[in-house]
Design a protein around this motif. Structure first.
Motif, PDB file in Angstrom:
ATOM      1  N   VAL A 282       0.870  -1.135  -0.060  1.00 15.00           N
ATOM      2  CA  VAL A 282       0.140   0.086   0.053  1.00 15.00           C
ATOM      3  C   VAL A 282       0.917   1.196  -0.092  1.00 15.00           C
ATOM      4  N   PRO A 283       0.734   2.066  -0.968  1.00 23.62           N
ATOM      5  CA  PRO A 283       1.477   3.172  -0.982  1.00 23.62           C
ATOM      6  C   PRO A 283       1.066   4.328   0.036  1.00 23.62           C
ATOM      7  N   VAL A 284       1.797   4.939   0.638  1.00 26.21           N
ATOM      8  CA  VAL A 284       1.626   5.840   1.797  1.00 26.21           C
ATOM      9  C   VAL A 284       1.884   7.382   1.292  1.00 26.21           C
ATOM     10  N   LEU A 285       0.814   8.029   1.609  1.00 25.65           N
ATOM     11  CA  LEU A 285       0.756   9.674   1.103  1.00 25.65           C
ATOM     12  C   LEU A 285       1.057  10.536   2.324  1.00 25.65           C
ATOM     13  N   SER A 286       1.406  11.554   2.317  1.00 28.20           N
ATOM     14  CA  SER A 286       1.265  12.717   2.863  1.00 28.20           C
ATOM     15  C   SER A 286       0.853  13.926   2.124  1.00 28.20           C
ATOM     16  N   GLY A 287      -0.774  14.105   2.106  1.00 30.14           N
ATOM     17  CA  GLY A 287      -1.520  14.981   1.206  1.00 30.14           C
ATOM     18  C   GLY A 287      -1.455  14.309   0.047  1.00 30.14           C
ATOM     19  N   GLU A 288      -0.736  14.949  -0.945  1.00 33.02           N
ATOM     20  CA  GLU A 288      -0.703  14.718  -2.367  1.00 33.02           C
ATOM     21  C   GLU A 288       0.642  13.873  -2.743  1.00 33.02           C
ATOM     22  N   THR A 289       1.437  13.864  -1.788  1.00 35.13           N
ATOM     23  CA  THR A 289       2.999  13.680  -1.992  1.00 35.13           C
ATOM     24  C   THR A 289       3.166  12.370  -1.522  1.00 35.13           C
ATOM     25  N   LEU A 290       3.699  11.677  -2.432  1.00 30.42           N
ATOM     26  CA  LEU A 290       4.254  10.087  -1.898  1.00 30.42           C
ATOM     27  C   LEU A 290       5.408  10.200  -1.185  1.00 30.42           C
ATOM     28  N   ILE A 291       5.289   9.399  -0.063  1.00 31.81           N
ATOM     29  CA  ILE A 291       6.357   9.331   1.045  1.00 31.81           C
ATOM     30  C   ILE A 291       6.949   7.909   1.350  1.00 31.81           C
ATOM     31  N   GLY A 292       6.107   7.036   0.671  1.00 39.20           N
ATOM     32  CA  GLY A 292       6.623   5.609   0.807  1.00 39.20           C
ATOM     33  C   GLY A 292       5.563   4.568   0.835  1.00 39.20           C
ATOM     34  N   TYR A 293       5.907   3.326   1.382  1.00 38.83           N
ATOM     35  CA  TYR A 293       4.829   2.192   1.108  1.00 38.83           C
ATOM     36  C   TYR A 293       4.781   1.734   2.506  1.00 38.83           C
ATOM     37  N   ALA A 294       3.768   0.751   2.797  1.00 38.18           N
ATOM     38  CA  ALA A 294       3.605  -0.001   4.049  1.00 38.18           C
ATOM     39  C   ALA A 294       3.193  -1.466   3.413  1.00 38.18           C
ATOM     40  N   ASP A 295       3.761  -2.455   3.933  1.00 41.42           N
ATOM     41  CA  ASP A 295       3.087  -3.792   3.483  1.00 41.42           C
ATOM     42  C   ASP A 295       3.153  -4.824   4.586  1.00 41.42           C
ATOM     43  N   THR A 296       2.824  -5.704   4.737  1.00 38.06           N
ATOM     44  CA  THR A 296       2.550  -6.820   5.431  1.00 38.06           C
ATOM     45  C   THR A 296       3.702  -6.949   6.641  1.00 38.06           C
ATOM     46  N   SER A 297       4.792  -7.164   6.052  1.00 37.72           N
ATOM     47  CA  SER A 297       5.912  -7.409   6.801  1.00 37.72           C
ATOM     48  C   SER A 297       6.090  -6.274   7.746  1.00 37.72           C
ATOM     49  N   GLY A 298       5.933  -5.161   7.605  1.00 35.95           N
ATOM     50  CA  GLY A 298       5.816  -4.040   8.596  1.00 35.95           C
ATOM     51  C   GLY A 298       4.731  -4.149   9.569  1.00 35.95           C
ATOM     52  N   VAL A 299       3.501  -4.485   9.008  1.00 37.91           N
ATOM     53  CA  VAL A 299       2.333  -4.709  10.101  1.00 37.91           C
ATOM     54  C   VAL A 299       2.699  -5.763  11.026  1.00 37.91           C
ATOM     55  N   ARG A 300       3.602  -6.738  10.688  1.00 37.98           N
ATOM     56  CA  ARG A 300       4.017  -7.930  11.688  1.00 37.98           C
ATOM     57  C   ARG A 300       4.902  -7.613  12.772  1.00 37.98           C
ATOM     58  N   ARG A 301       5.361  -6.224  12.353  1.00 44.36           N
ATOM     59  CA  ARG A 301       6.480  -5.721  13.481  1.00 44.36           C
ATOM     60  C   ARG A 301       5.704  -5.458  14.723  1.00 44.36           C
ATOM     61  N   PHE A 302       4.410  -5.106  14.905  1.00 45.65           N
ATOM     62  CA  PHE A 302       3.801  -4.860  16.080  1.00 45.65           C
ATOM     63  C   PHE A 302       2.636  -5.899  16.188  1.00 45.65           C
ATOM     64  N   GLU A 303       2.323  -6.186  17.653  1.00 41.37           N
ATOM     65  CA  GLU A 303       1.261  -6.993  18.041  1.00 41.37           C
ATOM     66  C   GLU A 303      -0.162  -6.220  17.511  1.00 41.37           C
ATOM     67  N   ARG A 304      -0.952  -7.017  17.350  1.00 44.30           N
ATOM     68  CA  ARG A 304      -2.374  -6.639  16.902  1.00 44.30           C
ATOM     69  C   ARG A 304      -3.045  -5.435  17.859  1.00 44.30           C
ATOM     70  N   GLU A 305      -2.600  -5.721  19.133  1.00 40.26           N
ATOM     71  CA  GLU A 305      -3.251  -4.936  20.259  1.00 40.26           C
ATOM     72  C   GLU A 305      -2.583  -3.500  20.049  1.00 40.26           C
ATOM     73  N   GLU A 306      -1.498  -3.342  19.285  1.00 45.91           N
ATOM     74  CA  GLU A 306      -0.869  -1.871  19.294  1.00 45.91           C
ATOM     75  C   GLU A 306      -1.361  -1.281  18.017  1.00 45.91           C
ATOM     76  N   TRP A 307      -1.970  -1.737  17.246  1.00 45.15           N
ATOM     77  CA  TRP A 307      -2.173  -1.383  15.768  1.00 45.15           C
ATOM     78  C   TRP A 307      -3.168  -0.279  15.748  1.00 45.15           C
ATOM     79  N   GLY A 308      -4.065  -0.017  16.933  1.00 47.81           N
ATOM     80  CA  GLY A 308      -4.980   0.923  16.980  1.00 47.81           C
ATOM     81  C   GLY A 308      -4.220   2.133  17.300  1.00 47.81           C
ATOM     82  N   GLY A 309      -3.346   2.136  18.058  1.00 50.76           N
ATOM     83  CA  GLY A 309      -2.834   3.407  18.665  1.00 50.76           C
ATOM     84  C   GLY A 309      -1.286   3.730  17.791  1.00 50.76           C
ATOM     85  N   ARG A 310      -1.156   3.026  16.750  1.00 49.96           N
ATOM     86  CA  ARG A 310       0.283   3.428  16.082  1.00 49.96           C
ATOM     87  C   ARG A 310      -0.311   3.813  14.625  1.00 49.96           C
ATOM     88  N   PRO A 311       0.607   4.934  14.181  1.00 49.44           N
ATOM     89  CA  PRO A 311       0.304   5.516  13.040  1.00 49.44           C
ATOM     90  C   PRO A 311       1.171   4.779  11.803  1.00 49.44           C
TER      91      PRO A 311
END
Length: 379
Positions: A282-311
Motif C-alpha cells: 500500500v503506497p503511503v501519502l502525505s497529502g498529495e505527496t508520495l512518501i513511501g509504502y507499507a506492507d504486511t511485513s511492516g504490520v507484523r512488526r507490532f502486536e495486534r493490540e498496538e495497531w489501533g494506537g500506532r500510525p
C-alpha cells in the motif's frame, strides 16, 4: 548473471571479473597438465616442476580467454553497444553485452572477432613453440607454447560450431537475420540448433561416462547442459525484449490505487485497505505527496493490540530509487531492474506524485499474452 564474480582490474575500460567457479577449472587444468601432458613431453622432472609449468600454462590460457572476449568487446563497442564487462567462469569466458546488436553485420563481426583472435594466438604460439624447440634448454618453453597453440585452436574450432550461443551460432544467426530480416526468427532457429547440440553433448558424455570415460565424459555433460540452458535462455530473453520494446511503465501500470495517509493507524491500514481490497502493498501519502509504502511485513512488526494506537508512519518504508520508477521508464529497464533487485512491485511516479503501481506479475502476464497473440498470428 555472475553475482559472486570478483573484479580484478580494468582493461581498455572493460571490467575484468572472475567468477569463483573459474578456480575449479583452473585447478583441473593445472592438475591435468602436471600429470598427463608435461611428464610425457618432458620426462625426468619432478612433480613440483610439472606443477609449476602447469600453472604457467594455465595463466597463458587465462590471458588467451581474456583476449578472445576482449576482441568481442572492442568490436561491440565500436558499434556503440554497451558491454558490462568480461567475466571468466567455469565454462570459459563471456563478454557481457547489455543489448542486442543492431543489425546482422555488427552481429557477424562481433561474433567472429573472438574465434579470429584465438586462431591468431594459436598461430603465434605455434610459431613460438617451433622456434623454441630446436634450441638447447628451450624445450620447456616449447612444451608450454605447444599447449597454448593447441588450446587456442580448440577454442576457435569449438566456438565456431553453429550452435547458439556459441560464436558460430551467433554467426549463423547473423546470416539468417541478414536473409530473413527477422531477428526473432533467426534467434529461434539458431537456438534450436544450440538445444540439439547441447543434448548431443549430454548424451555422448553420458555414454562416455558409462564406458569408462571418467571425468572427460562428465565434463562433456556439464558443457552440454550449459549450452542447452544458455540457448533456451537467450531466446526467451529476446522474446521478453520484443514483448516490452517501445513501451513504458505508464502504459502497463495499474492506475487503480489503494493508498493510505501516513497519519492513519495501522488498524485502518489493515481493515480498510489490505483486507477490504485484498492488497499487501500500500503506497503511503502525505497529502498529495508520495512518501513511501507499507506492507504486511511492516504490520507484523507490532502486536495486534498496538495497531489501533500506532500510525502507519511507524512502519513506513521511504520512497526512494530502489522502490520507485519514473512513468516514462522503458519496460525493458523496469523488468531488468526487478530481476536485479528481486522486487516484485514498484511505485510509478511523476516527480513526487504517485500515478500507479507496476508489478512483476503485470509484466509476466503482458509478455505471456504478447507471445500467445504472436503465435496465433503466425499460425
Amino acid at each position: 548473471m555472475f553475482k559472486n564474480a570478483v573484479q580484478l582490474f580494468e582493461i581498455f575500460g572493460f571490467k575484468l571479473k572472475v567468477d569463483p567457479s573459474w578456480l575449479l577449472i583452473a585447478a583441473l587444468i593445472v592438475w591435468s597438465l602436471s600429470t598427463s601432458y608435461f611428464p610425457p613431453a618432458l620426462p625426468g622432472e619432478t612433480a613440483t616442476f610439472y606443477t609449476a609449468l602447469g600453472i604457467i600454462a594455465m595463466l597463458g590460457m587465462f590471458i588467451s580467454l581474456i583476449l578472445h572476449e576482449l576482441s568481442h568487446s572492442l568490436v561491440a563497442r565500436s558499434y556503440g553497444l554497451k558491454v558490462g564487462g568480461i567475466t571468466l567462469f567455469i565454462f570459459g569466458g563471456v563478454a557481457e553485452l547489455e543489448e542486442e546488436p543492431h543489425d546482422p553485420k555488427s552481429e557477424f563481426l562481433i561474433a567472429i572477432a573472438g574465434p579470429l583472435m584465438s586462431l591468431f594466438l594459436a598461430a603465434l604460439f605455434y610459431g613460438a613453440a617451433t622456434l623454441a624447440a630446436p634450441q638447447t634448454g628451450s624445450s620447456y618453453a616449447g612444451a608450454v607454447f605447444g599447449y597454448l597453440a593447441l588450446i587456442n585452436l580448440v577454442l576457435a574450432v569449438f566456438n565456431m560450431i553453429p550452435a547458439f550461443p556459441l560464436d558460430g551460432g551467433r554467426v549463423l544467426r547473423a546470416l539468417i537475420w541478414g536473409v530473413t530480416q527477422d531477428l526473432l526468427r533467426a534467434t529461434r532457429i539458431s537456438s534450436r540448433i544450440g538445444t540439439v547440440f547441447g543434448l548431443f553433448l549430454m548424451l555422448t558424455g553420458a555414454l562416455a561416462v558409462f564406458s569408462g570415460g571418467g571425468i572427460g565424459g562428465f565434463w562433456q555433460i556439464l558443457i552440454g547442459f550449459f549450452i542447452l540452458n544458455a540457448s533456451n535462455g537467450s531466446y526467451q530473453n529476446l522474446l521478453v525484449k520484443a514483448a516490452l520494446r517501445g513501451k513504458t511503465a505508464k502504459q502497463l501500470m495499474s492506475e487503480t490505487l489503494h493508498t493510505i495517509d501516513a497519519e492513519a493507524t495501522i488498524a485502518e491500514l489493515v481493515d480498510d485497505v489490505m483486507l477490504r481490497h485484498g492488497v499487501s502493498f500500500v503506497p503511503v501519502l502525505s497529502g498529495e505527496t508520495l512518501i513511501g509504502y507499507a506492507d504486511t511485513s511492516g504490520v507484523r512488526r507490532f502486536e495486534r493490540e498496538e495497531w489501533g494506537g500506532r500510525p502507519v508512519r511507524d512502519i513506513l518504508v521511504p520512497a526512494e530509487a530502489e522502490n520507485t520508477v519514473a512513468a516514462d521508464t522503458p519496460l525493458n529497464e523496469v523488468f531488468k531492474f526487478m530481476m536485479k533487485s528481486s522486487r516484485r512491485k514498484l511505485m510509478v511516479v511523476e516527480g513526487r506524485r504517485l500515478v500507479g503501481v507496476i508489478s512483476l506479475s503485470d509484466l509476466m502476464h503482458h509478455m505471456a499474452l504478447e507471445q500467445e497473440i504472436g503465435t496465433r498470428l503466425k499460425a
